[in-house]
Design a protein around this motif. Structure first.
Motif, mmCIF file in Angstrom:
data_model
loop_
_atom_site.group_PDB
_atom_site.id
_atom_site.type_symbol
_atom_site.label_atom_id
_atom_site.label_comp_id
_atom_site.label_asym_id
_atom_site.label_seq_id
_atom_site.Cartn_x
_atom_site.Cartn_y
_atom_site.Cartn_z
ATOM 1 N N GLN A 80 0.954 -1.565 -0.118
ATOM 2 C CA GLN A 80 0.177 -0.002 0.212
ATOM 3 C C GLN A 80 1.033 1.713 -0.150
ATOM 4 N N GLY A 81 2.085 1.240 0.870
ATOM 5 C CA GLY A 81 2.846 2.446 1.250
ATOM 6 C C GLY A 81 3.181 3.013 -0.471
ATOM 7 N N VAL A 82 4.041 1.758 -0.588
ATOM 8 C CA VAL A 82 5.399 2.224 -1.574
ATOM 9 C C VAL A 82 4.361 2.401 -2.923
ATOM 10 N N GLN A 83 2.674 1.981 -3.028
ATOM 11 C CA GLN A 83 2.459 2.685 -4.513
ATOM 12 C C GLN A 83 2.424 4.118 -4.604
ATOM 13 N N LYS A 84 1.996 4.312 -3.581
ATOM 14 C CA LYS A 84 1.694 6.430 -3.243
ATOM 15 C C LYS A 84 3.333 6.937 -2.932
ATOM 16 N N MET A 85 4.382 6.100 -3.692
ATOM 17 C CA MET A 85 5.581 7.060 -4.034
ATOM 18 C C MET A 85 6.156 7.403 -5.365
ATOM 19 N N LYS A 86 6.502 7.607 -5.891
ATOM 20 C CA LYS A 86 7.120 8.105 -7.380
ATOM 21 C C LYS A 86 8.806 7.959 -7.080
ATOM 22 N N VAL A 87 9.292 6.893 -8.208
ATOM 23 C CA VAL A 87 10.728 7.114 -8.042
ATOM 24 C C VAL A 87 11.216 8.117 -8.069
ATOM 25 N N GLY A 88 12.219 7.979 -7.302
ATOM 26 C CA GLY A 88 13.053 9.200 -6.416
ATOM 27 C C GLY A 88 12.640 9.674 -5.611
ATOM 28 N N GLY A 89 12.052 9.059 -4.298
ATOM 29 C CA GLY A 89 11.633 10.056 -3.460
ATOM 30 C C GLY A 89 12.071 8.867 -2.387
ATOM 31 N N LYS A 90 11.264 9.329 -1.210
ATOM 32 C CA LYS A 90 12.323 8.638 0.210
ATOM 33 C C LYS A 90 10.451 9.004 1.413
ATOM 34 N N ALA A 91 10.528 7.674 1.934
ATOM 35 C CA ALA A 91 9.515 8.480 2.632
ATOM 36 C C ALA A 91 9.333 7.383 3.020
ATOM 37 N N LYS A 92 8.420 7.964 4.667
ATOM 38 C CA LYS A 92 8.882 6.655 6.236
ATOM 39 C C LYS A 92 7.107 6.552 6.564
ATOM 40 N N LEU A 93 6.916 5.199 6.294
ATOM 41 C CA LEU A 93 5.726 4.108 6.598
ATOM 42 C C LEU A 93 5.445 3.678 7.368
ATOM 43 N N THR A 94 4.874 3.827 8.654
ATOM 44 C CA THR A 94 4.354 3.580 9.930
ATOM 45 C C THR A 94 3.849 2.362 9.822
ATOM 46 N N CYS A 95 3.786 0.943 10.168
ATOM 47 C CA CYS A 95 2.674 -0.106 9.705
ATOM 48 C C CYS A 95 1.700 -0.433 11.033
ATOM 49 N N PRO A 96 0.664 -0.361 10.709
ATOM 50 C CA PRO A 96 0.034 -0.886 12.147
ATOM 51 C C PRO A 96 0.423 -2.693 11.745
ATOM 52 N N ALA A 97 0.501 -3.342 13.417
ATOM 53 C CA ALA A 97 1.572 -4.821 13.868
ATOM 54 C C ALA A 97 0.374 -5.550 12.145
ATOM 55 N N ALA A 98 -1.359 -5.371 12.274
ATOM 56 C CA ALA A 98 -2.118 -5.766 10.874
ATOM 57 C C ALA A 98 -1.498 -5.883 9.896
ATOM 58 N N THR A 99 -0.795 -4.835 9.347
ATOM 59 C CA THR A 99 -0.546 -4.576 8.015
ATOM 60 C C THR A 99 0.710 -4.519 7.972
#
Length: 132
Positions: free
Chosen positions: A86-105
Motif C-alpha cells: 500500500q505505502g510504496v504505491q504512494k511513492m514516485k521513483v526518486g522519492g523517500k518516505a517513512k511508512l508507519t505500519c500497524p501490526a495488522a498490515t
C-alpha cells in the motif's frame, strides 16, 4: 520580469518542499510520510520495485535494512507485507518516505524472526526504480 521569475521559482521550491512533508493515513491505518518527493513514475502492486530501506521496531531498534544485505533490494510489490504494498504505491521513483505500519498490515499475530507478534513497524524507504 526578473521579479516574476524569482517569485515563480520561489513558489515552486516551496510547493516541492511542502509536498515532501505531506503525510497520508490510508484506510488500513498505514501512514505514509513523504520525506523527499520523487519525480518518476509510481509503482503498482504488479511491479517489481528496487529500494533502499531500513526497518525499525516501535522502540527504534533496527531489525533489517538493505545495507545489511549489501545494497538495494528488488522484489514484487504485491508479494510483501500489506503495509509495503500500500505505502510504496504512494511513492514516485526518486522519492523517500517513512511508512508507519500497524501490526495488522505487517506481520500481525505471528511475528517473524526478531519481530515480536503484534508489532507496529516503521520503514524508511527510498524508491530507486520500477520493473515488471
Amino acid at each position: 520580469m526578473k521579479k516574476i521569475i524569482a517569485l515563480l521559482a520561489a513558489s515552486a521550491a516551496v510547493s516541492t518542499a511542502f509536498a515532501a512533508g505531506t503525510t497520508e493515513k490510508l484506510p488500513s491505518g498505514v501512514v505514509v510520510e513523504q520525506i523527499k518527493q520523487g519525480t518518476g513514475p509510481q509503482p503498482t502492486a504488479d511491479d517489481v520495485v528496487r529500494v533502499n530501506y531500513r526497518g525499525t521496531l516501535a522502540n527504534g531498534t533496527e531489525f533489517d535494512s538493505s545495507d545489511k544485505h549489501g545494497g538495494p533490494a528488488a522484489f514484487p510489490l504485491g508479494r510483501v507485507i500489506p503495509c509495503w504494498t500500500q505505502g510504496v504505491q504512494k511513492m514516485k521513483v526518486g522519492g523517500k518516505a517513512k511508512l508507519t505500519c500497524p501490526a495488522a498490515t505487517a506481520y500481525g499475530e505471528r511475528g517473524v524472526g526478531v519481530i515480536p507478534p503484534n508489532s507496529d513497524l516503521t520503514f524508511e524507504v527510498e524508491l530507486l526504480g520500477i520493473g515488471k
